[in-house]
Design an enzyme around this catalytic site. Structure first.
Site, mmCIF file in Angstrom:
data_model
loop_
_atom_site.group_PDB
_atom_site.id
_atom_site.type_symbol
_atom_site.label_atom_id
_atom_site.label_comp_id
_atom_site.label_asym_id
_atom_site.label_seq_id
_atom_site.Cartn_x
_atom_site.Cartn_y
_atom_site.Cartn_z
ATOM 1 N N HIS A 126 -4.341 -8.499 -4.233
ATOM 2 C CA HIS A 126 -3.759 -9.781 -3.812
ATOM 3 C C HIS A 126 -2.585 -10.210 -4.702
ATOM 4 O O HIS A 126 -1.629 -10.803 -4.215
ATOM 5 C CB HIS A 126 -4.856 -10.859 -3.728
ATOM 6 C CG HIS A 126 -5.825 -10.565 -2.628
ATOM 7 N ND1 HIS A 126 -7.192 -10.529 -2.801
ATOM 8 C CD2 HIS A 126 -5.612 -10.249 -1.327
ATOM 9 C CE1 HIS A 126 -7.771 -10.219 -1.648
ATOM 10 N NE2 HIS A 126 -6.838 -10.039 -0.748
ATOM 11 N N ASP A 131 -9.857 -12.287 4.674
ATOM 12 C CA ASP A 131 -10.702 -12.666 3.532
ATOM 13 C C ASP A 131 -10.129 -13.869 2.791
ATOM 14 O O ASP A 131 -10.832 -14.509 2.020
ATOM 15 C CB ASP A 131 -10.852 -11.467 2.576
ATOM 16 C CG ASP A 131 -9.501 -10.898 2.174
ATOM 17 O OD1 ASP A 131 -8.866 -11.469 1.281
ATOM 18 O OD2 ASP A 131 -9.061 -9.892 2.766
ATOM 19 N N ASP A 159 -0.976 -8.064 5.830
ATOM 20 C CA ASP A 159 -2.180 -7.697 5.069
ATOM 21 C C ASP A 159 -3.201 -7.166 6.077
ATOM 22 O O ASP A 159 -4.151 -7.848 6.440
ATOM 23 C CB ASP A 159 -2.702 -8.953 4.353
ATOM 24 C CG ASP A 159 -3.908 -8.659 3.482
ATOM 25 O OD1 ASP A 159 -4.310 -7.486 3.373
ATOM 26 O OD2 ASP A 159 -4.454 -9.621 2.913
ATOM 27 N N SER A 160 -2.952 -5.946 6.515
ATOM 28 C CA SER A 160 -3.723 -5.441 7.667
ATOM 29 C C SER A 160 -4.682 -4.323 7.281
ATOM 30 O O SER A 160 -4.592 -3.738 6.209
ATOM 31 C CB SER A 160 -2.761 -4.903 8.724
ATOM 32 O OG SER A 160 -2.249 -3.664 8.294
ATOM 33 N N ASP A 184 -6.219 -0.460 8.397
ATOM 34 C CA ASP A 184 -5.535 0.786 8.781
ATOM 35 C C ASP A 184 -5.141 0.720 10.255
ATOM 36 O O ASP A 184 -5.731 -0.042 11.018
ATOM 37 C CB ASP A 184 -6.481 1.985 8.558
ATOM 38 C CG ASP A 184 -6.758 2.205 7.077
ATOM 39 O OD1 ASP A 184 -5.973 1.708 6.251
ATOM 40 O OD2 ASP A 184 -7.758 2.866 6.757
#
Ligand code: SAM
Length: 288
Positions: A64, A88, A160-161, A163
């Site tokens: 992060h 998250d 922020d993915s 796969d």
């Protein structure tokens, strides 16, 4: 009898990462993926989507810090930030630590991920109710298409993915990055989860190739991710105006008075020094 419970994340059929699990806190199946939160012995609480490790409490700060503070310290005045995925909450949490950020829009497709993290992983999700975060449950691909049509602009976009499987597949596509380009302000930056430089060469090549077709400045940077296969991971950095190292002003980090456990000025610069095997493979697309 061996009653120990271990979770193993397998990479193809030749590598596995095992963590000892104390108990399962949540297990669900959404229309997009399976979502699990477990308490591990050595890494605190851990989120898995489709059996793949997303975050653990012990090392989430590394991911992060690096996905957020690198672009937010290159852009001189990021006010409007978009996070795609990141259910998250850890990326949005770091974004709003920057006091110049007025609004952080976060578009996560799977409400189950958000709810499970809100309930069981407050370490990452606790800021999601902050008034500067606008949490939208929806498809990031559609969101940028609509933002483009409306003329909405962002200074920084963070992808922020997961796969590129299931709903995340179009996040690794040309059209998506053309929409992102259109949604970025004239000096905008996009950073994306860039896969393993060692084990996922094809996916990384594809992503860097796509951003290179769209952006004038294209780079990639690495960091240590203890709980992803191989431990070495990448983020892509694409930008309309600012170079991630030449336009990085170390003084801004100290002036921000923010404290970090992983990120610092040296890590920022050093993370763009990539290994020779990776540079050779990506050199035809990198514009740095
Ligand atoms: N740090 C993580 C990693 O690289 O393993 C990523 C964390 S975050 C949990 C990834 C999120 O992206 C997931 O919760 C997933 O639901 C979300 N996602 C996947 N495809 C998406 C899409 N098309 N639009 C919005 N969010 C998406």
């Amino acid at each position: 009898m061996n009653s120990e419970l271990w979770i193993e994340e397998k990479l193809e059929d030749f590598l596995g990462l095992r963590l000892k699990v104390e108990k399962t806190l949540f297990s669900g199946k959404s229309e997009f993926q399976s979502v699990d939160v477990v308490e591990t012995k050595g890494h605190g609480k851990m989120l898995l989507n489709d059996g793949l490790i997303m975050v653990t409490e012990r090392d989430e700060f590394v991911y992060h810090d690096m996905i957020t503070h690198v672009p937010l310290f290159v852009h001189p005045n990021p006010k409007n930030v978009l996070v795609i995925g990141g259910g998250d909450g850890g990326t949005a949490r770091e974004v709003i630590r920057h006091t110049n950020v007025e609004k952080c829009t976060m578009v996560e497709i799977d409400e189950m991920v958000v709810n499970a993290c809100k309930e069981f992983i407050p370490q990452t999700s606790s800021q999601l109710n902050d008034e500067r975060i606008d949490l939208i449950i929806g498809d990031g691909v559609e969101f940028v298409k609509q933002s483009r049509a409306k003329g909405t602009k962002f200074d920084v976009i963070i992808v922020d993915s997961t796969d590129p499987i299931g709903p995340a597949q179009p996040l690794f596509g040309h059209e998506f990055y053309e929409d992102i380009y259109a949604c970025l302000s004239d000096d905008g930056i996009v950073v994306s989860q860039g896969e393993s430089p060692f084990y996922q060469e094809e996916m990384q090549n594809k992503l860097v190739n796509i951003v290179s077709d769209t952006f004038p400045i294209v780079s990639i940077y690495n960091f240590s991710n203890l709980t992803y296969p191989g431990g070495l991971w990448s983020f892509t950095f694409a930008s309309k105006k600012y170079h991630p190292v030449k336009d990085f002003d170390d003084a801004r980090v100290a002036a921000s008075e923010l404290e970090f456990e992983y990120y610092n000025e040296g890590i920022h610069r050093g993370s763009f020094a990539i290994p020779t095997f990776q540079r050779k493979r990506l050199s035809k697309w990198l514009k740095d």
